[in-house]
Design a protein around this motif. Sequence first.
Motif, PDB file in Angstrom:
ATOM      1  N   SER A 159       0.623  -1.661  -0.407  1.00  0.00           N
ATOM      2  CA  SER A 159       0.059  -0.017   0.136  1.00  0.00           C
ATOM      3  C   SER A 159       0.790   1.158  -0.439  1.00  0.00           C
ATOM      4  N   PHE A 160       1.661   1.465   0.991  1.00  0.00           N
ATOM      5  CA  PHE A 160       2.666   2.686   0.659  1.00  0.00           C
ATOM      6  C   PHE A 160       3.602   2.484  -0.143  1.00  0.00           C
ATOM      7  N   LEU A 161       4.117   0.930  -1.317  1.00  0.00           N
ATOM      8  CA  LEU A 161       4.516   1.692  -2.064  1.00  0.00           C
ATOM      9  C   LEU A 161       3.673   2.320  -3.196  1.00  0.00           C
ATOM     10  N   PHE A 162       2.697   1.998  -2.877  1.00  0.00           N
ATOM     11  CA  PHE A 162       2.151   1.713  -4.402  1.00  0.00           C
ATOM     12  C   PHE A 162       1.551   3.302  -3.646  1.00  0.00           C
ATOM     13  N   PHE A 163       1.371   3.674  -3.133  1.00  0.00           N
ATOM     14  CA  PHE A 163       0.535   5.298  -2.746  1.00  0.00           C
ATOM     15  C   PHE A 163       1.899   6.236  -3.132  1.00  0.00           C
ATOM     16  N   SER A 164       2.831   5.797  -2.934  1.00  0.00           N
ATOM     17  CA  SER A 164       4.441   6.505  -2.991  1.00  0.00           C
ATOM     18  C   SER A 164       4.504   7.056  -4.493  1.00  0.00           C
ATOM     19  N   LEU A 165       4.702   5.952  -4.972  1.00  0.00           N
ATOM     20  CA  LEU A 165       4.760   6.250  -7.083  1.00  0.00           C
ATOM     21  C   LEU A 165       3.969   6.846  -7.621  1.00  0.00           C
ATOM     22  N   PRO A 166       4.843   7.547  -8.325  1.00  0.00           N
ATOM     23  CA  PRO A 166       3.948   9.114  -9.011  1.00  0.00           C
ATOM     24  C   PRO A 166       3.593   8.108 -10.624  1.00  0.00           C
ATOM     25  N   SER A 167       2.235   8.286 -10.713  1.00  0.00           N
ATOM     26  CA  SER A 167       1.682   7.594 -11.383  1.00  0.00           C
ATOM     27  C   SER A 167       2.174   7.890 -12.886  1.00  0.00           C
ATOM     28  N   PHE A 168       2.586   9.101 -13.742  1.00  0.00           N
ATOM     29  CA  PHE A 168       3.323   8.977 -14.583  1.00  0.00           C
ATOM     30  C   PHE A 168       4.358   8.188 -14.758  1.00  0.00           C
ATOM     31  N   TRP A 169       5.323   7.739 -13.726  1.00  0.00           N
ATOM     32  CA  TRP A 169       6.474   6.699 -13.729  1.00  0.00           C
ATOM     33  C   TRP A 169       5.219   5.093 -13.518  1.00  0.00           C
ATOM     34  N   ILE A 170       4.549   4.965 -13.432  1.00  0.00           N
ATOM     35  CA  ILE A 170       3.999   3.872 -13.170  1.00  0.00           C
ATOM     36  C   ILE A 170       2.854   4.050 -14.557  1.00  0.00           C
ATOM     37  N   ALA A 171       3.116   4.634 -15.367  1.00  0.00           N
ATOM     38  CA  ALA A 171       2.407   4.034 -16.533  1.00  0.00           C
ATOM     39  C   ALA A 171       3.862   4.085 -17.637  1.00  0.00           C
ATOM     40  N   VAL A 172       4.499   5.101 -16.925  1.00  0.00           N
ATOM     41  CA  VAL A 172       5.758   4.594 -18.358  1.00  0.00           C
ATOM     42  C   VAL A 172       6.703   2.756 -18.127  1.00  0.00           C
ATOM     43  N   LEU A 173       6.535   2.483 -16.654  1.00  0.00           N
ATOM     44  CA  LEU A 173       6.827   0.652 -16.723  1.00  0.00           C
ATOM     45  C   LEU A 173       5.747   0.049 -17.768  1.00  0.00           C
ATOM     46  N   LEU A 174       4.637   0.417 -17.286  1.00  0.00           N
ATOM     47  CA  LEU A 174       3.188  -0.469 -17.953  1.00  0.00           C
ATOM     48  C   LEU A 174       3.416  -0.739 -18.982  1.00  0.00           C
ATOM     49  N   LYS A 175       3.413   0.885 -19.764  1.00  0.00           N
ATOM     50  CA  LYS A 175       4.288   0.936 -21.467  1.00  0.00           C
ATOM     51  C   LYS A 175       5.130   0.248 -21.812  1.00  0.00           C
TER      52      LYS A 175
END
Length: 510
Positions: free
Chosen positions: A141-157
Motif C-alpha cells: 500500500s505504501f509502495l503504490f501510494f508513493s509512486l508517481p502515476s506517470f512513472w507507473i504508466a511508463v513502466l506499464l508501457k
Amino acid sequence: MFMYVARRLLTAVFILFGASFLIYLLTAASGDPLAELRTLQSANKEALIQQRIDALNLDTPAPLRYFMWLGGVLGCFTGKCDFGSNLAGTPVTQLLSNAIYQTLILVVAATILSILIGVSLGIISALRQYSGLDYTVTFASFLFFSLPSFWIAVLLKEFLAIGFNDFLKNPQVTIPTTLLISLVAGLFWYAASYGKQKTRILLAVFGFVLTAGLIIFVSATEWLLNPFLGIPFMLVLGVLAAVVFTILVSGLRNRRALIAGLAMVVVGLIVYFPIQNLLDQATFLMIVIISVVFIVLGIIAGLLAGGYDKGQGARVGALTGFVMALLIFADRFMQSWGDYITNPRIKGRPIPTANASTPNLNGDFWISGLDTFTHILLPTIALTLISLASYSRYSRASMLEIMNQDYIRTARAKGVSERAVVMKHAFRNALIPLATIIAMDFGAIIGGAAITERIFSFKGMGSLFLDSLAHTDPNPVMGVFLVTGIMALVFNLIADLLYSILDPRVRVKA
C-alpha cells in the motif's frame, strides 16, 4: 428526509452559482484567447480576430459574459442546452459528450476495482493484524501510494505493452525463468500467509508448485495466443465462487445456500454450448439481458433450495449465477482473441500504449470489446494500483477501530460465530467512515484523471479541462466544471444519506 434533501439541493444551487462565477472570471482573466491569432501573418488576420470576438462575445465584460453563458445553461430546463462553443467553434455539448465517454471507460473500471480490492485487503489485513499478510499489504500500500502515476504508466508501457507484445512472437518461458517466477510467487505466499511456521512453508511450496504448473501449461498450450476456459476451468471457478459466496453470505453450515450456488454452476455448464450460437450475434443489450436472467435464475434456485434463511440462498445463487454468466462471456471473448491479434490493424501487438480505440478496426461485438479492453488495460492498472492503496489503509484503520468496540466483545461472549461477528456487526460499521470517501470518489469520476489521460492519449474530461485552460477558452472549462461540480454535490448528498442507512443512529433532519 424530503425537507433535508430539498434544503441540501437549494444550498447546492447557490454553491454552484458562486463557484462557477468565480471560475469563469478567473479563466477569462488567465490569458488572451486571441493570442494565437495575433501572431498570424495572413492578410485576413484582423477579420479572423473580429470573427472570434463576435463568436465569443469578447467585447463584452467577463461578468456579463458569465450571465450570458448562464442563460444558455438554464436553457437545459426547457430542452435547449447551450454551453457555448470553444475557440474553434465546436459546441461545448459535443465536446463534453465525447470527453465524458472517454473518461467513463477509463476511470469507472479502475475506481470499482480499487474499491473492491482495496477494501477487501484492508479488512483482511485488519483481521490478521501484525501477521505476514498484514505487513505485506501495508508495504504494498505504501509502495503504490508513493509512486508517481506517470512513472507507473511508463513502466506499464515498457513491460506490459511493448515487452508483452514482443513476447507474443514466441510465447515460451524458459525453465530458469519459470523457476525464478515460481520462487518469487512462493516467497509472496509465505509473506502473505499467517499461522504456524509449518503452515506458511506448506503454502509457500503450494504457491511455488501452482505457479510453475500454470507457467508450464501456458507455454505448452500457447494459451496466450489461443486462450480458453472451457468446461473444466468454468467448473472449477464456478464451484470456487459458490463456496466463497456461501462462506461470506451465510457460512458453510447453510448447506442449502451452497446447493443453490452449485445449482447455478450446473445451469451455467448446461447452457454453455447451446448459448454459443446466440452469442455470435451478441450486442451489449443481449449481454445485460443474459446476465439478468442468470441472476433471476440464481434467486429462484436459492428460494427453491429452502433452508432456514431463503434470502441467504437467493443471494448466493444470484451471485454465483452472475459469475457463471461472466465466465461464459469471458470464454467467448477468449475465443475471439486469435482473430483479434491477427487482424491487419492489430498486427500481432494487441496491447496498445495510447488512444482509446484502434482506428478503422472492423469486427463484431467481441472484437470491439477486446479492442476496448486492451486499450483501457494499462491505464486501469495504473489508476487501480494508486487508488487501492488509500482504500486499503482507510478500511484497515476503520476495521481495527470497530473490532475493539465493546459490542464486538459482547457478541463474541454471547457465542456468535466469528463470521457473523465480522460480516454482520463489524464490516457494516467499518463501512461508515468509508461512505464519504467512496461517494466522493464516484463523484470525481466524471472529472477524469488528467495525468493518466495525457500519458495514454485519452481525450477525456481532464484533458479537455487542461487544454481549454491553456488556451484561455472559458466555455469548455465551465462545461467541465459544471458537470463535475454537480456530480460532486450529488454524491456528497448520497454520502450523507448512506450514513443514515449504514448507521441507524444517524438521522437526517431538515
